[in-house]
Write a protein that holds these residues in place. Structure first.
Motif, PDB file in Angstrom:
ATOM      1  N   LEU A   1       7.054  10.246  -2.893  1.00 43.78           N
ATOM      2  CA  LEU A   1       6.866   9.767  -4.258  1.00 43.78           C
ATOM      3  C   LEU A   1       8.103   9.024  -4.749  1.00 43.78           C
ATOM      4  O   LEU A   1       7.995   7.987  -5.413  1.00 43.78           O
ATOM      5  N   ASP A   2       9.274   9.545  -4.427  1.00 44.58           N
ATOM      6  CA  ASP A   2      10.516   8.893  -4.861  1.00 44.58           C
ATOM      7  C   ASP A   2      10.641   7.496  -4.260  1.00 44.58           C
ATOM      8  O   ASP A   2      11.110   6.566  -4.934  1.00 44.58           O
ATOM      9  N   PHE A   3      10.220   7.351  -2.997  1.00 44.64           N
ATOM     10  CA  PHE A   3      10.292   6.026  -2.375  1.00 44.64           C
ATOM     11  C   PHE A   3       9.425   5.028  -3.136  1.00 44.64           C
ATOM     12  O   PHE A   3       9.866   3.907  -3.435  1.00 44.64           O
ATOM     13  N   TYR A   4       8.193   5.408  -3.448  1.00 44.55           N
ATOM     14  CA  TYR A   4       7.321   4.467  -4.154  1.00 44.55           C
ATOM     15  C   TYR A   4       7.787   4.225  -5.583  1.00 44.55           C
ATOM     16  O   TYR A   4       7.603   3.131  -6.119  1.00 44.55           O
TER      17      TYR A   4
ATOM     18  N   ARG B   1       4.989  -8.760  -9.967  1.00 54.03           N
ATOM     19  CA  ARG B   1       3.967  -7.796 -10.364  1.00 54.03           C
ATOM     20  C   ARG B   1       3.557  -6.952  -9.161  1.00 54.03           C
ATOM     21  O   ARG B   1       3.184  -7.497  -8.112  1.00 54.03           O
ATOM     22  N   PRO B   2       3.594  -5.633  -9.305  1.00 50.54           N
ATOM     23  CA  PRO B   2       3.205  -4.761  -8.182  1.00 50.54           C
ATOM     24  C   PRO B   2       1.685  -4.569  -8.136  1.00 50.54           C
ATOM     25  O   PRO B   2       1.085  -4.081  -9.092  1.00 50.54           O
ATOM     26  N   PHE B   3       1.075  -4.948  -7.019  1.00 46.81           N
ATOM     27  CA  PHE B   3      -0.346  -4.730  -6.768  1.00 46.81           C
ATOM     28  C   PHE B   3      -0.467  -3.640  -5.709  1.00 46.81           C
ATOM     29  O   PHE B   3      -0.145  -3.867  -4.543  1.00 46.81           O
ATOM     30  N   GLN B   4      -0.935  -2.470  -6.128  1.00 43.47           N
ATOM     31  CA  GLN B   4      -0.992  -1.307  -5.240  1.00 43.47           C
ATOM     32  C   GLN B   4      -2.350  -1.205  -4.555  1.00 43.47           C
ATOM     33  O   GLN B   4      -3.396  -1.417  -5.176  1.00 43.47           O
ATOM     34  N   THR B   5      -2.325  -0.851  -3.272  1.00 45.02           N
ATOM     35  CA  THR B   5      -3.524  -0.430  -2.551  1.00 45.02           C
ATOM     36  C   THR B   5      -3.338   1.027  -2.164  1.00 45.02           C
ATOM     37  O   THR B   5      -2.324   1.391  -1.560  1.00 45.02           O
ATOM     38  N   LEU B   6      -4.316   1.855  -2.512  1.00 41.85           N
ATOM     39  CA  LEU B   6      -4.192   3.282  -2.233  1.00 41.85           C
ATOM     40  C   LEU B   6      -4.305   3.590  -0.743  1.00 41.85           C
ATOM     41  O   LEU B   6      -3.537   4.406  -0.219  1.00 41.85           O
ATOM     42  N   TYR B   7      -5.263   2.960  -0.058  1.00 42.88           N
ATOM     43  CA  TYR B   7      -5.520   3.336   1.338  1.00 42.88           C
ATOM     44  C   TYR B   7      -5.616   2.106   2.223  1.00 42.88           C
ATOM     45  O   TYR B   7      -6.510   1.289   2.077  1.00 42.88           O
ATOM     46  N   HIS B   8      -4.654   2.015   3.155  1.00 44.63           N
ATOM     47  CA  HIS B   8      -4.671   0.954   4.160  1.00 44.63           C
ATOM     48  C   HIS B   8      -4.520   1.596   5.536  1.00 44.63           C
ATOM     49  O   HIS B   8      -3.589   1.297   6.281  1.00 44.63           O
ATOM     50  N   TRP B   9      -5.410   2.600   5.801  1.00 39.57           N
ATOM     51  CA  TRP B   9      -5.779   3.020   7.145  1.00 39.57           C
ATOM     52  C   TRP B   9      -5.005   4.168   7.767  1.00 39.57           C
ATOM     53  O   TRP B   9      -5.459   4.701   8.785  1.00 39.57           O
TER      54      TRP B   9
ATOM     55  N   SER C   1       0.842  -1.193   0.000  1.00 41.87           N
ATOM     56  CA  SER C   1       0.000   0.000   0.000  1.00 41.87           C
ATOM     57  C   SER C   1       0.875   1.240   0.000  1.00 41.87           C
ATOM     58  O   SER C   1       2.048   1.209   0.400  1.00 41.87           O
ATOM     59  N   THR C   2       0.273   2.335  -0.494  1.00 35.95           N
ATOM     60  CA  THR C   2       0.972   3.617  -0.568  1.00 35.95           C
ATOM     61  C   THR C   2       0.369   4.553   0.474  1.00 35.95           C
ATOM     62  O   THR C   2      -0.837   4.792   0.476  1.00 35.95           O
ATOM     63  N   SER C   3       1.192   5.066   1.344  1.00 32.57           N
ATOM     64  CA  SER C   3       0.724   5.870   2.471  1.00 32.57           C
ATOM     65  C   SER C   3       0.347   7.279   2.021  1.00 32.57           C
ATOM     66  O   SER C   3       1.185   8.036   1.522  1.00 32.57           O
ATOM     67  N   TRP C   4      -0.901   7.629   2.238  1.00 31.75           N
ATOM     68  CA  TRP C   4      -1.404   8.975   1.934  1.00 31.75           C
ATOM     69  C   TRP C   4      -0.555  10.019   2.657  1.00 31.75           C
ATOM     70  O   TRP C   4      -0.127  11.027   2.068  1.00 31.75           O
ATOM     71  N   ALA C   5      -0.268   9.790   3.929  1.00 28.98           N
ATOM     72  CA  ALA C   5       0.479  10.777   4.717  1.00 28.98           C
ATOM     73  C   ALA C   5       1.942  10.856   4.308  1.00 28.98           C
ATOM     74  O   ALA C   5       2.612  11.866   4.572  1.00 28.98           O
ATOM     75  N   ARG C   6       2.465   9.817   3.680  1.00 31.50           N
ATOM     76  CA  ARG C   6       3.839   9.886   3.172  1.00 31.50           C
ATOM     77  C   ARG C   6       3.892  10.740   1.903  1.00 31.50           C
ATOM     78  O   ARG C   6       4.857  11.473   1.672  1.00 31.50           O
TER      79      ARG C   6
END
Length: 442
Positions: free
Chosen positions: A101-104, A117-125, A82-87
């Motif tokens: 953004l650079d980290f992801y 294969r990268p499976f992204q989740t936008l929001y994990h809490w 998952s990709t952290s909104w706050a990050r």
């Protein structure tokens, strides 16, 4: 110990992966991430074991290449992260943290470089604290801000991910967190819960709309399911199981599949819903490319008329249990894969999480966890039976790759295929990792 199931028992192209989540593994204090409501919730009295947080977690932020090597070397096909909104957007809106953004960017590239294969989740809490200050998911504006975040992160990595899920486990985001109070923000407020139950799905719909406008495909949502069964055949307990099923399972599935909420759940929540919620249902139920099914356990329900609506409570069941106290009930996974097919027709389905917690101890560089090997085998068999029954299941992701920060349970519950020493951060593959790796050998 080996598994009596293997890759050849599944269709050609079936994906095997492992899942993680940003706040649970990355180390939120690194790389300019903004504060989240989990940082503050964890410091409340009795909310999280030992008041632990995700500040360091597994330090995946610096050790992601080592962790991806373990996935590749284990013969896996895909990595769900998952990709952290706050990050990415430390205040939830406005300024973007380029280091995030650079980290992801690095993470996705490293995943692809290893043939995964990268499976992204936008929001994990991990909701940015600035949005929590304004009511979080009880506030409609959070859903609008979420679509903006979806656009920002997809503009950077969306061209390279294999798929994108909007929300992970909306029941946990809404009901568990706003009515039962077990997760951040820790509310026990039916008005906030009703609004969060709707706004989290609105956020999903708005994000899908935004990403479609960017030309993205392979979009889905990840729902968590828990089999609700009556504690006894008595009619009142059957009714309790039914209302639990409506709130936990049917609310979200029927919203995305049919643009409606189940009548029994709506009876209790409608007085507290935001005005005009009906106008959002077409957006919420727009076409998707796949559904993610998270499944762990069942609950045995009885009527609890002494409690406020929905007036139900769970009782302990007779089956063997995991470290979480959850009954091991693989038939429930088969049940929900069939239900997904019945609701959504031919839409592809992934088992996006399934796993068990165990009090694993590393001894002499090894971790014996035969119960987990048996657990995975039984749930892979349930998945295989669903495929035989006509469900288009495309993949299975074990939760989790690593022992990690298990939310309100801190670092006490271990779900990982990889043991993590939270003092040294040393990784040790468990026996279940080796057994699954052997089963996946081509």
């Amino acid at each position: 110990m080996t598994m009596d199931v293997s890759r050849k028992d599944f269709p050609e192209g079936f994906l095997f992966g492992a899942a993680t989540a940003a706040y649970q593994i990355e180390g939120h204090r690194f790389g300019g991430a903004g504060p989240t409501h989990w940082d503050s919730f964890s410091k409340g009295p009795g909310t999280v074991v030992r008041a632990e947080d995700g500040a360091t977690a597994c330090d995946h932020y610096h050790r992601y290449e080592q962790d991806l090597d373990l996935l590749r070397d284990g013969g896996f096909d895909a990595y769900r992260f998952s990709t952290s909104w706050a990050r990415v957007m430390p205040e939830g809106t406005g300024a973007v943290n380029e280091a995030g953004l650079d980290f992801y960017d690095r993470l996705v590239d490293a995943t692809l470089e290893r043939g995964l294969r990268p499976f992204q989740t936008l929001y994990h809490w991990e909701l940015p604290s600035a949005l929590a200050d304004r009511g979080g998911w009880a506030n409609r504006d959070t859903a609008l801000a979420f679509a903006d975040f979806a656009e920002v992160i997809s503009a950077r990595i969306g061209d390279r991910v294999a798929s994108t899920a909007t929300i992970n486990e909306p029941w946990c985001v809404a009901w568990l967190s706003h009515y039962l109070g077990h997760h951040a923000p820790g509310l026990r407020d039916i008005r906030a819960a009703a609004r969060a139950m709707h706004h989290i799905l609105l956020g999903h719909g708005l994000a899908v709309e935004r990403l479609r406008g960017m030309g993205r495909d392979e979009l889905g949502i990840v729902l968590n399911f828990e089999r609700a069964l009556p504690a006894t055949p008595a009619p009142e307990h059957a009714a309790a199981a039914d209302i639990q099923d409506q709130i936990y399972n049917r609310w979200f599935l029927e919203a995305i599949a049919h643009g409606r909420y189940p009548e029994g759940a709506l009876e209790g929540l409608a007085p507290h819903m935001p005005a005009g919620w009906q106008d959002d249902m077409a957006l919420i139920s727009q076409p998707l490319d796949w559904l993610g099914v998270n499944y762990y356990t069942r609950s045995m329900m009885r009527a609890a008329p002494e409690q406020p609506w929905p007036s139900v409570t769970a009782v302990e069941g007779p089956l063997p249990k995991t470290q979480m106290g959850w009954e091991i009930y693989p038939d429930g996974l088969h049940h929900f894969l069939i239900r997904a097919r019945d609701a959504l027709g031919a839409l592809p389905v992934y088992v996006t999480e399934n796993g068990m917690a165990r009090d694993d101890q590393a001894e002499a560089g090894a971790v014996a966890d035969p119960e987990r090997t048996n657990f995975i085998t039984a749930h892979l068999d349930a998945t295989r039976r669903a495929i035989a029954d006509g469900v288009d299941v495309r993949g299975f992701f074990y939760w989790s790759l690593l022992d990690n920060y298990e939310w309100a349970f801190g670092y006490e519950k271990r779900f990982g295929l990889i043991h993590v020493d939270f003092q040294t951060l040393e990784r040790t593959p468990k026996a279940s990792y080796h057994a699954l790796s052997s089963a996946l050998a081509r």
